[in-house]
Design an enzyme around this catalytic site. Structure first.
Site, mmCIF file in Angstrom:
data_model
loop_
_atom_site.group_PDB
_atom_site.id
_atom_site.type_symbol
_atom_site.label_atom_id
_atom_site.label_comp_id
_atom_site.label_asym_id
_atom_site.label_seq_id
_atom_site.Cartn_x
_atom_site.Cartn_y
_atom_site.Cartn_z
ATOM 1 N N THR A 56 -3.226 10.969 4.446
ATOM 2 C CA THR A 56 -3.048 11.478 5.801
ATOM 3 C C THR A 56 -4.029 12.607 6.107
ATOM 4 O OG1 THR A 56 -1.407 13.168 5.254
ATOM 5 C CG2 THR A 56 -0.597 10.940 5.652
ATOM 6 N N TYR A 57 -4.164 12.853 7.393
ATOM 7 C CA TYR A 57 -5.035 13.928 7.870
ATOM 8 C C TYR A 57 -4.391 15.287 7.651
ATOM 9 C CZ TYR A 57 -8.351 16.201 11.078
ATOM 10 O OH TYR A 57 -9.321 16.984 11.626
ATOM 11 N N HIS A 64 -7.011 8.819 6.687
ATOM 12 C CA HIS A 64 -6.585 8.860 8.073
ATOM 13 C C HIS A 64 -7.630 9.678 8.836
ATOM 14 C CE1 HIS A 64 -2.010 7.970 7.582
ATOM 15 N NE2 HIS A 64 -2.723 7.308 6.686
ATOM 16 N N TYR A 102 4.327 1.121 16.790
ATOM 17 C CA TYR A 102 5.629 1.781 16.947
ATOM 18 C C TYR A 102 6.672 0.784 17.456
ATOM 19 C CZ TYR A 102 3.046 6.085 16.317
ATOM 20 O OH TYR A 102 2.252 7.079 15.795
ATOM 21 N N GLU A 124 1.088 5.505 0.947
ATOM 22 C CA GLU A 124 0.536 6.650 1.672
ATOM 23 C C GLU A 124 0.830 7.943 0.932
ATOM 24 O OE1 GLU A 124 0.748 6.901 6.055
ATOM 25 O OE2 GLU A 124 1.837 8.776 5.694
ATOM 26 N N HIS A 180 4.056 -1.029 3.582
ATOM 27 C CA HIS A 180 3.304 0.208 3.404
ATOM 28 C C HIS A 180 4.328 1.320 3.150
ATOM 29 C CE1 HIS A 180 -0.067 3.008 3.970
ATOM 30 N NE2 HIS A 180 0.732 3.751 4.711
ATOM 31 N N PHE A 228 12.436 14.400 9.967
ATOM 32 C CA PHE A 228 11.282 13.531 10.175
ATOM 33 C C PHE A 228 11.527 12.561 11.330
ATOM 34 C CE2 PHE A 228 9.678 13.644 5.489
ATOM 35 C CZ PHE A 228 9.230 14.939 5.683
ATOM 36 N N ASP A 258 -2.126 14.598 16.017
ATOM 37 C CA ASP A 258 -1.418 15.688 16.681
ATOM 38 C C ASP A 258 -2.411 16.736 17.167
ATOM 39 O OD1 ASP A 258 1.031 14.527 15.982
ATOM 40 O OD2 ASP A 258 0.981 15.515 14.022
ATOM 41 N N LYS A 294 -5.685 -0.804 21.475
ATOM 42 C CA LYS A 294 -6.274 -0.540 20.154
ATOM 43 C C LYS A 294 -6.740 -1.831 19.495
ATOM 44 C CE LYS A 294 -2.663 2.003 18.835
ATOM 45 N NZ LYS A 294 -1.788 2.915 18.047
ATOM 46 N N ARG A 303 -4.773 8.717 16.893
ATOM 47 C CA ARG A 303 -4.982 9.800 17.850
ATOM 48 C C ARG A 303 -4.747 11.138 17.179
ATOM 49 N NH1 ARG A 303 -1.008 11.828 22.524
ATOM 50 N NH2 ARG A 303 -0.049 12.564 20.610
ATOM 51 N N GLN A 333 16.066 16.042 5.346
ATOM 52 C CA GLN A 333 14.637 15.765 5.531
ATOM 53 C C GLN A 333 14.428 14.530 6.397
ATOM 54 O OE1 GLN A 333 12.346 13.953 2.243
ATOM 55 N NE2 GLN A 333 11.089 15.806 2.307
ATOM 56 N N SER A 386 0.839 -1.196 0.000
ATOM 57 C CA SER A 386 0.000 0.000 0.000
ATOM 58 C C SER A 386 0.874 1.246 0.000
ATOM 59 C CB SER A 386 -0.940 -0.006 1.218
ATOM 60 O OG SER A 386 -0.219 -0.244 2.416
#
Length: 285
Positions: A42-43, A71, A142, A11, A263, A213, A103, A162, A101, A209, A9
Site C-alpha cells: 500500500t501507499y 500501490h 467497491y 497485501e 486477495h 476499518f 486519500d 477505469k 485515487r 479494529q 495475492s
C-alpha cells in the site's frame, strides 16, 4: 475454472515502526512459502510518502523472487511526480501497479490540495499514454459502493471509466456478504466488462479494529456477524474461531461460484491468512 487459473495475492503495508520493520521479513517469508501470484504494497494512509512503499516493494521482490506491485495514488500529486515514480518503478523491473485515487494528504484541505489528477481513471489513462502496456494495472472495485460515492450507479460508472481507461484487472474492497460480489459481477456482465475482478478478503481477528476499518471504508458487517463478534469480543479464541468459520465459508462460496482468485488483506500478519489458507485447502506452489 481450473485450480491452475485461480490466483491468490497478499497485501502488505510499509512498516511504520522499527519493530514493524524488524518483523516484516519473517511475515513475508511465511506468506511467500505458499506461492502467491503477487504481493501488493500500500501507499500508506492519509497520502503518506511513497518512499516507504518503494523500499518495501523492492525488498520483498528481492527477498522472495515473487512479483510485487506498488500501490500508486494520484490525488494531490502532479503529472511530473507520477511520471518520475513510474519511471523509477519501470527502471527497477516492476511490471504490475495498483492504480488508485488515494486519500488526501492529512495536512491538506480537500479544496486546497494541489494535484493534477482527480480520479483513478485519469491515472490509469496517464500510465497507458506514457508507458503503453508495460505495466499490468489493477484498480479498486467497491461491491458495496465507495463511501464517498453519491449513489451505486455513479460508483459503478466510476469503475467502468477505469476499465475503459485501460485497467487489466480489479481487486475489491473487502465484504462479508457474497451476494454483494455476485451482484457486482452481474452488473459488470451487463455492462460488457470482462476484466477479472478479484474479491478482497479481510480475516477477522479483532472486533474493535474491524469495526473501525469498516466504518472508514464503507464495508458492511452483517448484523448476525456483528452480534456474534460482540458476544465473543472478550473471548479471543472464540472470536478467532468464529471469524475463521465465517471467512472460510465466504471464500469457498466465492471460489465455487467462479471468482478468479482471492486477495488477502494481511495487515502485515501471516497467521490469520495462513489459517484461512489451510482451512480452504489451498495449494502450496
Amino acid at each position: 475454472m481450473s485450480a491452475s487459473s485461480i490466483h491468490f495475492s497478499f497485501e502488505l503495508f510499509p512498516p511504520r515502526t522499527p519493530a514493524g520493520a524488524e518483523k516484516l521479513p519473517a511475515v513475508v517469508s511465511r506468506l511467500a512459502a505458499v506461492g502467491p501470484a503477487f504481493f501488493s504494497v500500500t501507499y500508506g494512509a492519509g497520502g503518506s510518502d511513497q518512499e516507504g512503499t518503494y523500499e518495501t516493494v523492492m525488498r520483498i521482490a528481492e527477498d522472495t523472487g515473487i512479483e510485487t506491485a506498488p500501490h500508486l495514488t494520484c490525488i494531490g500529486s502532479t503529472r511530473a511526480k507520477i511520471a518520475a515514480l513510474l519511471q523509477r518503478y519501470r527502471d527497477s523491473g516492476i511490471r504490475r501497479i495498483v492504480a488508485l485515487r488515494g486519500d488526501l494528504p492529512a495536512t491538506a484541505a480537500s479544496a486546497a490540495a494541489p494535484g493534477e489528477f482527480r480520479y483513478a481513471s485519469e491515472l490509469v489513462r496517464f500510465i497507458r499514454e506514457t508507458h503503453g502496456q508495460h505495466f499490468r494495472l489493477e484498480v479498486a472495485a467497491y461491491p458495496e459502493m465507495h463511501p464517498q460515492a453519491p449513489n451505486p450507479d455513479t460508483d459503478f460508472e466510476n469503475f467502468r471509466r477505469k476499465v475503459e481507461a485501460g485497467a487489466d484487472g480489479a481487486v475489491t474492497q473487502y465484504f462479508y456478504a457474497a451476494e454483494a460480489y455476485f451482484d457486482f459481477m452481474e452488473r459488470c456482465a451487463r455492462a460488457g466488462i470482462t476484466i477479472p475482478v478479484v474479491p478482497g478478503i479481510m480475516p477477522i481477528t479483532n472486533f474493535a479494529q474491524l469495526t473501525r476499518f469498516s466504518a472508514a471504508c464503507g464495508a458492511d458487517i452483517p448484523r448476525w456477524i456483528r452480534l456474534r463478534l460482540e458476544q465473543y469480543q472478550d473471548d479471543k479464541q472464540a472470536l478467532l474461531d468464529f471469524g475463521l468459520e465465517v471467512v472460510t465459508r465466504l471464500c469457498r462460496t466465492l471460489l465455487d461460484e467462479g471468482a478468479p482468485g482471492l486477495h488477502f488483506y494481511t495487515l502485515n500478519q501471516a497467521e490469520p491468512t495462513l489459517r484461512l489458507w489451510k482451512h480452504l485447502g489451498l495449494p502450496v506452489r
